[in-house]
Design a protein around this motif. Structure first.
Motif, PDB file in Angstrom:
ATOM      1  N   ARG A   4       0.837  -1.207   0.000  1.00 31.21           N
ATOM      2  CA  ARG A   4       0.000   0.000   0.000  1.00 31.21           C
ATOM      3  C   ARG A   4       0.871   1.256   0.000  1.00 31.21           C
ATOM      4  NH1 ARG A   4      -4.988   1.892   0.923  1.00 31.21           N
ATOM      5  NH2 ARG A   4      -5.250   3.725   2.223  1.00 31.21           N
ATOM      6  N   GLU A   5       1.860   1.290   0.864  1.00 30.07           N
ATOM      7  CA  GLU A   5       2.747   2.455   0.946  1.00 30.07           C
ATOM      8  C   GLU A   5       3.576   2.591  -0.326  1.00 30.07           C
ATOM      9  OE1 GLU A   5       2.564   0.093   3.399  1.00 30.07           O
ATOM     10  OE2 GLU A   5       1.310   1.273   4.757  1.00 30.07           O
ATOM     11  N   ASP A   6       4.020   1.454  -0.873  1.00 38.76           N
ATOM     12  CA  ASP A   6       4.777   1.482  -2.125  1.00 38.76           C
ATOM     13  C   ASP A   6       3.924   2.046  -3.258  1.00 38.76           C
ATOM     14  OD1 ASP A   6       7.035   0.395  -0.935  1.00 38.76           O
ATOM     15  OD2 ASP A   6       6.564  -1.659  -1.542  1.00 38.76           O
ATOM     16  N   LEU A   7       2.660   1.636  -3.293  1.00 38.50           N
ATOM     17  CA  LEU A   7       1.755   2.150  -4.324  1.00 38.50           C
ATOM     18  C   LEU A   7       1.553   3.657  -4.185  1.00 38.50           C
ATOM     19  CD1 LEU A   7      -0.878  -0.717  -4.413  1.00 38.50           C
ATOM     20  CD2 LEU A   7       0.580   0.002  -6.323  1.00 38.50           C
ATOM     21  N   TRP A  20      -1.817  13.797 -13.606  1.00 43.68           N
ATOM     22  CA  TRP A  20      -2.954  12.912 -13.383  1.00 43.68           C
ATOM     23  C   TRP A  20      -3.371  12.196 -14.664  1.00 43.68           C
ATOM     24  CZ3 TRP A  20      -6.148  11.961  -9.086  1.00 43.68           C
ATOM     25  CH2 TRP A  20      -7.307  11.256  -9.367  1.00 43.68           C
ATOM     26  N   GLY A  21      -3.665  12.963 -15.682  1.00 36.89           N
ATOM     27  CA  GLY A  21      -4.254  12.422 -16.895  1.00 36.89           C
ATOM     28  C   GLY A  21      -3.357  11.461 -17.651  1.00 36.89           C
ATOM     29  N   ARG A  22      -2.056  11.624 -17.553  1.00 32.93           N
ATOM     30  CA  ARG A  22      -1.138  10.778 -18.323  1.00 32.93           C
ATOM     31  C   ARG A  22      -0.604   9.603 -17.515  1.00 32.93           C
ATOM     32  NH1 ARG A  22       3.452  13.616 -20.929  1.00 32.93           N
ATOM     33  NH2 ARG A  22       3.812  14.313 -18.821  1.00 32.93           N
ATOM     34  N   THR A  23      -0.992   9.490 -16.256  1.00 31.86           N
ATOM     35  CA  THR A  23      -0.535   8.375 -15.423  1.00 31.86           C
ATOM     36  C   THR A  23      -1.436   7.167 -15.625  1.00 31.86           C
ATOM     37  OG1 THR A  23       0.472   9.792 -13.750  1.00 31.86           O
ATOM     38  CG2 THR A  23      -0.187   7.610 -13.044  1.00 31.86           C
ATOM     39  N   THR A  24      -0.830   6.055 -15.993  1.00 27.96           N
ATOM     40  CA  THR A  24      -1.588   4.808 -16.201  1.00 27.96           C
ATOM     41  C   THR A  24      -1.365   3.862 -15.030  1.00 27.96           C
ATOM     42  OG1 THR A  24       0.232   3.664 -17.314  1.00 27.96           O
ATOM     43  CG2 THR A  24      -1.228   5.020 -18.702  1.00 27.96           C
ATOM     44  N   VAL A  25      -2.180   2.820 -14.976  1.00 31.87           N
ATOM     45  CA  VAL A  25      -2.017   1.775 -13.969  1.00 31.87           C
ATOM     46  C   VAL A  25      -0.628   1.149 -14.102  1.00 31.87           C
ATOM     47  CG1 VAL A  25      -2.843  -0.508 -13.276  1.00 31.87           C
ATOM     48  CG2 VAL A  25      -4.483   1.320 -13.728  1.00 31.87           C
ATOM     49  N   ARG A  26      -0.207   0.908 -15.313  1.00 28.77           N
ATOM     50  CA  ARG A  26       1.110   0.318 -15.558  1.00 28.77           C
ATOM     51  C   ARG A  26       2.220   1.248 -15.037  1.00 28.77           C
ATOM     52  NH1 ARG A  26       2.440  -3.823 -18.303  1.00 28.77           N
ATOM     53  NH2 ARG A  26       0.550  -3.875 -19.551  1.00 28.77           N
ATOM     54  N   ASP A  27       2.067   2.549 -15.251  1.00 26.15           N
ATOM     55  CA  ASP A  27       3.067   3.514 -14.755  1.00 26.15           C
ATOM     56  C   ASP A  27       3.216   3.400 -13.238  1.00 26.15           C
ATOM     57  OD1 ASP A  27       3.476   4.639 -17.312  1.00 26.15           O
ATOM     58  OD2 ASP A  27       1.888   6.134 -16.988  1.00 26.15           O
ATOM     59  N   GLY A  40      -5.980  -2.456  -7.464  1.00 26.47           N
ATOM     60  CA  GLY A  40      -7.386  -2.767  -7.213  1.00 26.47           C
ATOM     61  C   GLY A  40      -7.613  -3.317  -5.815  1.00 26.47           C
ATOM     62  N   TYR A  41      -6.710  -4.174  -5.360  1.00 24.16           N
ATOM     63  CA  TYR A  41      -6.849  -4.774  -4.045  1.00 24.16           C
ATOM     64  C   TYR A  41      -6.782  -3.725  -2.939  1.00 24.16           C
ATOM     65  CZ  TYR A  41      -5.858  -7.561   0.089  1.00 24.16           C
ATOM     66  OH  TYR A  41      -5.905  -8.099   1.341  1.00 24.16           O
ATOM     67  N   HIS A  42      -5.804  -2.832  -3.005  1.00 25.06           N
ATOM     68  CA  HIS A  42      -5.593  -1.862  -1.923  1.00 25.06           C
ATOM     69  C   HIS A  42      -6.442  -0.597  -2.050  1.00 25.06           C
ATOM     70  CE1 HIS A  42      -2.359  -3.903   0.197  1.00 25.06           C
ATOM     71  NE2 HIS A  42      -1.826  -4.206  -0.972  1.00 25.06           N
ATOM     72  N   PHE A  43      -6.742  -0.184  -3.287  1.00 26.23           N
ATOM     73  CA  PHE A  43      -7.422   1.108  -3.462  1.00 26.23           C
ATOM     74  C   PHE A  43      -8.723   1.023  -4.255  1.00 26.23           C
ATOM     75  CE2 PHE A  43      -3.064   2.171  -2.487  1.00 26.23           C
ATOM     76  CZ  PHE A  43      -3.216   3.188  -1.570  1.00 26.23           C
ATOM     77  N   GLY A  44      -8.942  -0.065  -4.951  1.00 24.71           N
ATOM     78  CA  GLY A  44     -10.168  -0.211  -5.719  1.00 24.71           C
ATOM     79  C   GLY A  44     -10.047   0.254  -7.155  1.00 24.71           C
ATOM     80  N   SER A  45      -9.288   1.319  -7.382  1.00 21.19           N
ATOM     81  CA  SER A  45      -9.137   1.841  -8.742  1.00 21.19           C
ATOM     82  C   SER A  45      -7.922   2.766  -8.817  1.00 21.19           C
ATOM     83  CB  SER A  45     -10.384   2.635  -9.149  1.00 21.19           C
ATOM     84  OG  SER A  45     -10.470   3.828  -8.385  1.00 21.19           O
ATOM     85  N   LEU A  50      -4.796   7.569  -7.049  1.00 18.74           N
ATOM     86  CA  LEU A  50      -4.297   8.912  -7.368  1.00 18.74           C
ATOM     87  C   LEU A  50      -4.900   9.953  -6.427  1.00 18.74           C
ATOM     88  CD1 LEU A  50      -4.187   8.782 -11.270  1.00 18.74           C
ATOM     89  CD2 LEU A  50      -2.258   8.774  -9.683  1.00 18.74           C
ATOM     90  N   ASN A  51      -6.179   9.785  -6.064  1.00 15.08           N
ATOM     91  CA  ASN A  51      -6.791  10.693  -5.077  1.00 15.08           C
ATOM     92  C   ASN A  51      -6.024  10.645  -3.764  1.00 15.08           C
ATOM     93  OD1 ASN A  51      -8.817  11.474  -6.807  1.00 15.08           O
ATOM     94  ND2 ASN A  51     -10.417  10.276  -5.808  1.00 15.08           N
ATOM     95  N   ALA A  52      -5.714   9.431  -3.300  1.00 11.13           N
ATOM     96  CA  ALA A  52      -4.990   9.285  -2.032  1.00 11.13           C
ATOM     97  C   ALA A  52      -3.611   9.940  -2.119  1.00 11.13           C
ATOM     98  CB  ALA A  52      -4.869   7.805  -1.667  1.00 11.13           C
ATOM     99  N   ALA A  53      -2.938   9.766  -3.257  1.00 10.11           N
ATOM    100  CA  ALA A  53      -1.623  10.381  -3.431  1.00 10.11           C
ATOM    101  C   ALA A  53      -1.729  11.904  -3.474  1.00 10.11           C
ATOM    102  CB  ALA A  53      -0.960   9.849  -4.699  1.00 10.11           C
ATOM    103  N   LEU A  54      -2.775  12.420  -4.115  1.00  5.59           N
ATOM    104  CA  LEU A  54      -2.979  13.876  -4.162  1.00  5.59           C
ATOM    105  C   LEU A  54      -3.294  14.427  -2.779  1.00  5.59           C
ATOM    106  CD1 LEU A  54      -4.958  14.432  -7.469  1.00  5.59           C
ATOM    107  CD2 LEU A  54      -2.787  15.477  -6.848  1.00  5.59           C
ATOM    108  N   ILE A  55      -4.109  13.715  -2.026  1.00  4.76           N
ATOM    109  CA  ILE A  55      -4.445  14.157  -0.669  1.00  4.76           C
ATOM    110  C   ILE A  55      -3.186  14.229   0.181  1.00  4.76           C
ATOM    111  CG2 ILE A  55      -5.657  13.454   1.443  1.00  4.76           C
ATOM    112  CD1 ILE A  55      -7.904  12.418  -0.531  1.00  4.76           C
TER     113      ILE A  55
END
Length: 195
Positions: A4-7, A20-27, A40-45, A50-55
């Motif tokens: 979770r922290e690594d993500l 935001w817009g250019r960041t993909t799941v793979r990135d 998906g497991y830790h954040f759902g989407s 990205l919301n959590a990282a922005l917060i």
């Protein structure tokens, strides 16, 4: 760190490097060294991560603004000198932490599509207005009235976002701290706003 922290750390790097817009799941998976399925497991989407990282980034932004507001507490300075020192620190922070400030601007756009992010932004802005109003007026946060928060804190926040946008887009023409003081003096004098 755990997955979770690594993500979160990977998402934060992606936000700073790609936006935001250019960041993909793979990135994010590549930057964090964690599988795409873990998002998906830790954040759902991707959006929730990205919301959590922005917060998290916004929390750091608030700390930077709070540190700059501490410049007002120097008893050896006149109020005008303290206000200029505040702006010098804020502008320095914009230059030093450009990606953090950009992430906050991007959060404003993303909040249109994320009620959770909007709630966080609204809470942060309310706290920021109150803190700025308290520092600028010298009244403790718990004692300052809502009218002063709306007037003083909101105006300071509006100035901050405007100056930030100018420094991010056109730093050669953006106002310095001294320009801010001179501009405010001119406007208040010209329109008879000084009491």
């Amino acid at each position: 760190m755990g997955n979770r922290e690594d993500l979160l750390a990977g998402a934060r790097r992606c936000l700073e490097e790609k936006g935001w817009g250019r960041t993909t799941v793979r990135d994010i998976a590549t930057a964090s060294g964690v599988s795409m399925a873990a998002i998906g497991y830790h954040f759902g989407s991707r959006e929730a991560l990205l919301n959590a990282a922005l917060i998290e980034a916004m929390g750091e932004w608030g700390e930077k603004v709070g540190a700059a507001l501490a410049a007002l507490d120097d008893p050896g300075r006149s109020p005008a000198e303290s206000f200029e020192a505040l702006w010098a620190q804020l502008i320095g922070s914009i230059n030093e932490h450009r990606t953090l400030w950009l992430a906050n601007l991007e959060a404003l756009v993303q909040a249109e599509h994320s009620p959770e992010l909007r709630e966080q932004l609204v809470a942060g802005q309310r706290e920021g207005r109150r803190g700025m109003a308290a520092q600028l007026t010298g009244v403790p946060e718990e004692e300052i009235g809502d009218g002063e928060v709306r007037a003083v804190g909101s105006v300071q926040l509006a100035l901050l976002f405007g100056v930030m946008a100018q420094w991010l887009n056109d730093p050669q023409a953006a106002p310095s701290a001294a320009d801010m003081i001179e501009g405010l003096r001119t406007v208040t004098t010209r329109f008879g706003l000084v009491r």
